[in-house]
Design a protein around this motif. Structure first.
Motif, PDB file in Angstrom:
ATOM      1  N   GLN A  29       0.839  -1.211   0.000  1.00 56.53           N
ATOM      2  CA  GLN A  29       0.000   0.000   0.000  1.00 56.53           C
ATOM      3  C   GLN A  29       0.872   1.259   0.000  1.00 56.53           C
ATOM      4  N   PHE A  30       0.302   2.343  -0.480  1.00 59.10           N
ATOM      5  CA  PHE A  30       1.060   3.587  -0.570  1.00 59.10           C
ATOM      6  C   PHE A  30       0.228   4.774  -0.085  1.00 59.10           C
ATOM      7  N   ILE A  31       0.912   5.895   0.051  1.00 59.55           N
ATOM      8  CA  ILE A  31       0.222   7.133   0.396  1.00 59.55           C
ATOM      9  C   ILE A  31       0.458   8.129  -0.737  1.00 59.55           C
ATOM     10  N   PRO A  46       2.860   9.797  -5.229  1.00 60.65           N
ATOM     11  CA  PRO A  46       2.703   8.536  -4.501  1.00 60.65           C
ATOM     12  C   PRO A  46       4.016   8.072  -3.877  1.00 60.65           C
ATOM     13  N   MET A  47       3.936   7.546  -2.668  1.00 59.06           N
ATOM     14  CA  MET A  47       5.114   6.995  -1.963  1.00 59.06           C
ATOM     15  C   MET A  47       4.687   5.728  -1.235  1.00 59.06           C
ATOM     16  N   SER A  48       5.442   4.656  -1.410  1.00 57.75           N
ATOM     17  CA  SER A  48       5.118   3.395  -0.734  1.00 57.75           C
ATOM     18  C   SER A  48       5.312   3.523   0.765  1.00 57.75           C
ATOM     19  N   ILE A  49       4.503   2.805   1.497  1.00 58.63           N
ATOM     20  CA  ILE A  49       4.702   2.740   2.950  1.00 58.63           C
ATOM     21  C   ILE A  49       5.850   1.770   3.195  1.00 58.63           C
ATOM     22  N   ILE A  60      10.496   5.903   2.296  1.00 59.62           N
ATOM     23  CA  ILE A  60      11.885   6.074   1.847  1.00 59.62           C
ATOM     24  C   ILE A  60      11.781   6.706   0.467  1.00 59.62           C
ATOM     25  N   TYR A  61      12.427   7.853   0.278  1.00 61.70           N
ATOM     26  CA  TYR A  61      12.243   8.535  -1.004  1.00 61.70           C
ATOM     27  C   TYR A  61      13.559   8.997  -1.596  1.00 61.70           C
ATOM     28  N   LYS A  62      13.535   9.058  -2.937  1.00 61.31           N
ATOM     29  CA  LYS A  62      14.719   9.506  -3.675  1.00 61.31           C
ATOM     30  C   LYS A  62      14.460  10.924  -4.160  1.00 61.31           C
ATOM     31  N   THR A  63      15.426  11.815  -3.994  1.00 65.99           N
ATOM     32  CA  THR A  63      15.237  13.206  -4.422  1.00 65.99           C
ATOM     33  C   THR A  63      15.488  13.296  -5.932  1.00 65.99           C
ATOM     34  N   VAL A  64      14.382  13.257  -6.689  1.00 65.43           N
ATOM     35  CA  VAL A  64      14.495  13.305  -8.154  1.00 65.43           C
ATOM     36  C   VAL A  64      13.945  14.596  -8.749  1.00 65.43           C
ATOM     37  N   GLY A  65      12.990  15.213  -8.091  1.00 67.39           N
ATOM     38  CA  GLY A  65      12.350  16.399  -8.663  1.00 67.39           C
ATOM     39  C   GLY A  65      11.890  17.343  -7.566  1.00 67.39           C
ATOM     40  N   ALA A  66      10.987  18.280  -7.952  1.00 66.79           N
ATOM     41  CA  ALA A  66      10.605  19.373  -7.055  1.00 66.79           C
ATOM     42  C   ALA A  66      10.049  18.888  -5.712  1.00 66.79           C
ATOM     43  N   SER A 200       5.010  -4.979  -7.974  1.00 65.57           N
ATOM     44  CA  SER A 200       4.433  -3.704  -7.566  1.00 65.57           C
ATOM     45  C   SER A 200       4.933  -2.634  -8.532  1.00 65.57           C
ATOM     46  N   VAL A 201       3.988  -1.992  -9.215  1.00 63.10           N
ATOM     47  CA  VAL A 201       4.330  -1.109 -10.335  1.00 63.10           C
ATOM     48  C   VAL A 201       4.388   0.346  -9.864  1.00 63.10           C
ATOM     49  N   GLU A 202       5.468   1.045 -10.258  1.00 64.48           N
ATOM     50  CA  GLU A 202       5.618   2.459  -9.855  1.00 64.48           C
ATOM     51  C   GLU A 202       5.397   3.374 -11.046  1.00 64.48           C
ATOM     52  N   SER A 203       4.195   3.385 -11.580  1.00 58.79           N
ATOM     53  CA  SER A 203       3.978   4.249 -12.749  1.00 58.79           C
ATOM     54  C   SER A 203       3.735   5.693 -12.292  1.00 58.79           C
ATOM     55  N   TYR A 204       3.869   6.619 -13.247  1.00 53.72           N
ATOM     56  CA  TYR A 204       3.628   8.023 -12.968  1.00 53.72           C
ATOM     57  C   TYR A 204       2.120   8.208 -12.685  1.00 53.72           C
ATOM     58  N   MET A 205       1.741   8.849 -11.613  1.00 52.91           N
ATOM     59  CA  MET A 205       0.311   9.087 -11.373  1.00 52.91           C
ATOM     60  C   MET A 205       0.113  10.429 -10.675  1.00 52.91           C
ATOM     61  N   ALA A 206      -1.054  11.022 -10.876  1.00 51.31           N
ATOM     62  CA  ALA A 206      -1.271  12.353 -10.310  1.00 51.31           C
ATOM     63  C   ALA A 206      -2.241  12.356  -9.135  1.00 51.31           C
ATOM     64  N   GLY A 241      -4.025  -1.788  -8.534  1.00 49.40           N
ATOM     65  CA  GLY A 241      -2.699  -2.193  -8.052  1.00 49.40           C
ATOM     66  C   GLY A 241      -2.384  -1.436  -6.795  1.00 49.40           C
ATOM     67  N   PRO A 242      -1.116  -1.153  -6.503  1.00 47.39           N
ATOM     68  CA  PRO A 242       0.012  -1.260  -7.440  1.00 47.39           C
ATOM     69  C   PRO A 242       0.529  -2.687  -7.627  1.00 47.39           C
ATOM     70  N   VAL A 243       0.003  -3.674  -6.849  1.00 51.00           N
ATOM     71  CA  VAL A 243       0.543  -5.036  -6.935  1.00 51.00           C
ATOM     72  C   VAL A 243      -0.305  -5.851  -7.918  1.00 51.00           C
TER      73      VAL A 243
HETATM   74  C1  LIG Z   1       2.662   3.267  -6.215  1.00 47.43           C
HETATM   75  C2  LIG Z   1       3.923   4.107  -6.241  1.00 47.43           C
HETATM   76  C3  LIG Z   1       4.792   4.055  -5.175  1.00 47.43           C
HETATM   77  C4  LIG Z   1       5.955   4.843  -5.185  1.00 47.43           C
HETATM   78  N1  LIG Z   1       6.784   4.770  -4.110  1.00 47.43           N
HETATM   79  C5  LIG Z   1       7.891   5.527  -4.075  1.00 47.43           C
HETATM   80  C6  LIG Z   1       8.753   5.476  -2.946  1.00 47.43           C
HETATM   81  O1  LIG Z   1       8.524   4.727  -1.986  1.00 47.43           O
HETATM   82  N2  LIG Z   1       9.847   6.289  -2.949  1.00 47.43           N
HETATM   83  C7  LIG Z   1      10.129   7.123  -4.015  1.00 47.43           C
HETATM   84  O2  LIG Z   1      11.147   7.837  -3.964  1.00 47.43           O
HETATM   85  N3  LIG Z   1       9.345   7.177  -5.102  1.00 47.43           N
HETATM   86  C8  LIG Z   1       8.236   6.412  -5.158  1.00 47.43           C
HETATM   87  N4  LIG Z   1       7.409   6.481  -6.254  1.00 47.43           N
HETATM   88  C9  LIG Z   1       7.766   7.394  -7.368  1.00 47.43           C
HETATM   89  C10 LIG Z   1       7.507   8.866  -6.972  1.00 47.43           C
HETATM   90  O3  LIG Z   1       6.125   9.045  -6.745  1.00 47.43           O
HETATM   91  C11 LIG Z   1       7.984   9.791  -8.099  1.00 47.43           C
HETATM   92  O4  LIG Z   1       9.363   9.666  -8.241  1.00 47.43           O
HETATM   93  C12 LIG Z   1       7.579  11.266  -7.861  1.00 47.43           C
HETATM   94  O5  LIG Z   1       7.068  11.747  -9.071  1.00 47.43           O
HETATM   95  C13 LIG Z   1       8.696  12.159  -7.453  1.00 47.43           C
HETATM   96  O6  LIG Z   1       8.182  13.486  -7.389  1.00 47.43           O
HETATM   97  P1  LIG Z   1       9.113  14.752  -7.696  1.00 47.43           P
HETATM   98  O7  LIG Z   1       8.247  15.962  -7.752  1.00 47.43           O
HETATM   99  O8  LIG Z   1      10.256  14.787  -6.749  1.00 47.43           O
HETATM  100  O9  LIG Z   1       9.710  14.449  -9.109  1.00 47.43           O
HETATM  101  P2  LIG Z   1       8.981  14.702 -10.511  1.00 47.43           P
HETATM  102  O10 LIG Z   1       9.236  16.125 -10.926  1.00 47.43           O
HETATM  103  O11 LIG Z   1       7.591  14.194 -10.459  1.00 47.43           O
HETATM  104  O12 LIG Z   1       9.843  13.740 -11.412  1.00 47.43           O
HETATM  105  C14 LIG Z   1      11.249  13.919 -11.586  1.00 47.43           C
HETATM  106  C15 LIG Z   1      11.706  13.024 -12.702  1.00 47.43           C
HETATM  107  O13 LIG Z   1      11.411  11.634 -12.411  1.00 47.43           O
HETATM  108  C16 LIG Z   1      10.576  11.088 -13.432  1.00 47.43           C
HETATM  109  N5  LIG Z   1       9.593  10.263 -12.752  1.00 47.43           N
HETATM  110  C17 LIG Z   1       8.806  10.618 -11.732  1.00 47.43           C
HETATM  111  N6  LIG Z   1       8.028   9.603 -11.333  1.00 47.43           N
HETATM  112  C18 LIG Z   1       8.334   8.576 -12.108  1.00 47.43           C
HETATM  113  C19 LIG Z   1       7.873   7.250 -12.186  1.00 47.43           C
HETATM  114  N7  LIG Z   1       6.929   6.778 -11.346  1.00 47.43           N
HETATM  115  N8  LIG Z   1       8.416   6.450 -13.130  1.00 47.43           N
HETATM  116  C20 LIG Z   1       9.337   6.922 -13.982  1.00 47.43           C
HETATM  117  N9  LIG Z   1       9.828   8.156 -13.952  1.00 47.43           N
HETATM  118  C21 LIG Z   1       9.328   8.982 -13.041  1.00 47.43           C
HETATM  119  C22 LIG Z   1       9.926  12.272 -14.101  1.00 47.43           C
HETATM  120  O14 LIG Z   1       9.596  12.005 -15.464  1.00 47.43           O
HETATM  121  C23 LIG Z   1      10.992  13.317 -14.022  1.00 47.43           C
HETATM  122  O15 LIG Z   1      11.943  13.162 -15.045  1.00 47.43           O
HETATM  123  C24 LIG Z   1       6.256   5.696  -6.297  1.00 47.43           C
HETATM  124  C25 LIG Z   1       5.374   5.726  -7.375  1.00 47.43           C
HETATM  125  C26 LIG Z   1       4.227   4.933  -7.354  1.00 47.43           C
HETATM  126  C27 LIG Z   1       3.286   4.987  -8.502  1.00 47.43           C
END
Ligand SMILES: Cc1cc2nc3c(=O)[nH]c(=O)nc-3n(C[C@H](O)[C@H](O)[C@H](O)COP(=O)(O)OP(=O)(O)OC[C@H]3O[C@@H](n4cnc5c(N)ncnc54)[C@H](O)[C@@H]3O)c2cc1C
Length: 252
Positions: A29-31, A46-49, A60-66, A200-206, A241-243
């Protein structure tokens, strides 16, 4: 609230969420998080619990974007808006088979959560380099780390280690979470070898609640089943899903 850095670009945040815990069913499950610091990021993420203890949950999260970069700047006393728990859970880990857990990148979060519930299991965690790992490589305890550059654990992706672990078990079952290329590779190995597998699929979702339709995933075509409408052809990662079992879905 506690917010600590675990490894390169990898953070753990723990916060009180008693209402979410009341409804929580288990690993998978996620939040969905809304950071309320500015109007610049209006969409939830979305972030997994990763853990549930007392009245607190951890992610646990990775700093990828805003949004994740904003999360990393938060301190005790700050607040975030959290929706959940959302989605389904992994199932059947107590059926007596040898569970092998596979987490790639931040896909490790739900796998660590599941690892606490599965008494005897093997866990394989993949990352690019040692800087992105925070666990110890400990095969005698069933913990295998892999890195693309070989800087810690076993060099390569999680797949060769998964294959060798599957071969060493009598009755294996796979649970996996990670980026799509990893899930695709796990899925094709599992289907070829007829190993029960949940992904468990981590697709982009809003939205996380089935409204935005951003996380549609194709259902696997089955002989004799004619799928015509959008809802017959696609599942939504957030509400279905996500599973998913490895037979259920097809990655493009
Ligand atoms: C069910 C679920 C569970 C998740 N659990 C976790 C978790 O436990 N920890 C965690 O760090 N992240 C998790 N994620 C992914 C996380 O939600 C995204 O990385 C999120 O968009 C980051 O937000 P941001 O504003 O920092 O980056 P954004 O600005 O949204 O994205 C930064 C970059 O990452 C890319 N990106 C973002 N999300 C995804 C994605 N899902 N797949 C491929 N590329 C992507 C974007 O295209 C962009 O290039 C999960 C996603 C799902 C669907």
């Amino acid at each position: 609230m506690a917010n600590v850095q675990l490894a390169k670009n990898l953070w753990s945040m723990k916060f009180k969420a008693p209402e979410i815990i009341e409804e929580y069913f288990g690993a998978g499950q996620f939040i969905s998080i809304l950071v309320c610091d500015t109007w610049e990021h209006p969409l939830r993420r979305p972030m997994s619990i990763a853990d549930v203890k007392g009245d607190c949950i951890s992610i646990i999260y990775k700093t990828v974007g805003a949004v994740t970069k904003s999360l990393a700047k938060m301190h005790p006393g700050d607040s975030i808006n959290v929706l959940g728990p959302l989605g389904n859970t992994f199932t059947g880990w107590e059926d007596g088979r040898d569970s092998i857990l596979v987490g790639g990148g931040v896909g490790l979060a739900p796998m660590l959560n599941l690892h606490k519930m599965v008494k005897t299991s093997t866990i394989i965690i993949g990352a690019r380099t040692s800087e992105e790992h925070f666990l110890s490589h400990s095969p005698q305890e069933g913990i295998f780390l892999t890195t693309d550059d070989g800087s810690i654990g076993i060099r390569g992706t999680v797949i060769p280690t998964l294959e060798s672990q599957v071969m060493s078990k009598q009755n294996p079952k796979i649970f996996a979470c990670g980026p799509e290329p990893m899930l695709k590779a796990v899925q094709s190995f599992a289907l070829e070898n007829q190993i029960p597998t949940q992904l468990s699929v981590e697709s982009y979702m809003a939205c996380g609640i089935g409204i935005c339709q951003g996380c549609a995933i194709k259902k696997t075509e089955k002989e004799g089943i004619m799928r015509q409408t959008y809802h017959e052809k696609y599942d939504l990662v957030c509400v279905n899903g996500p599973v998913f079992s490895a037979e259920e879905v097809t990655f493009d």
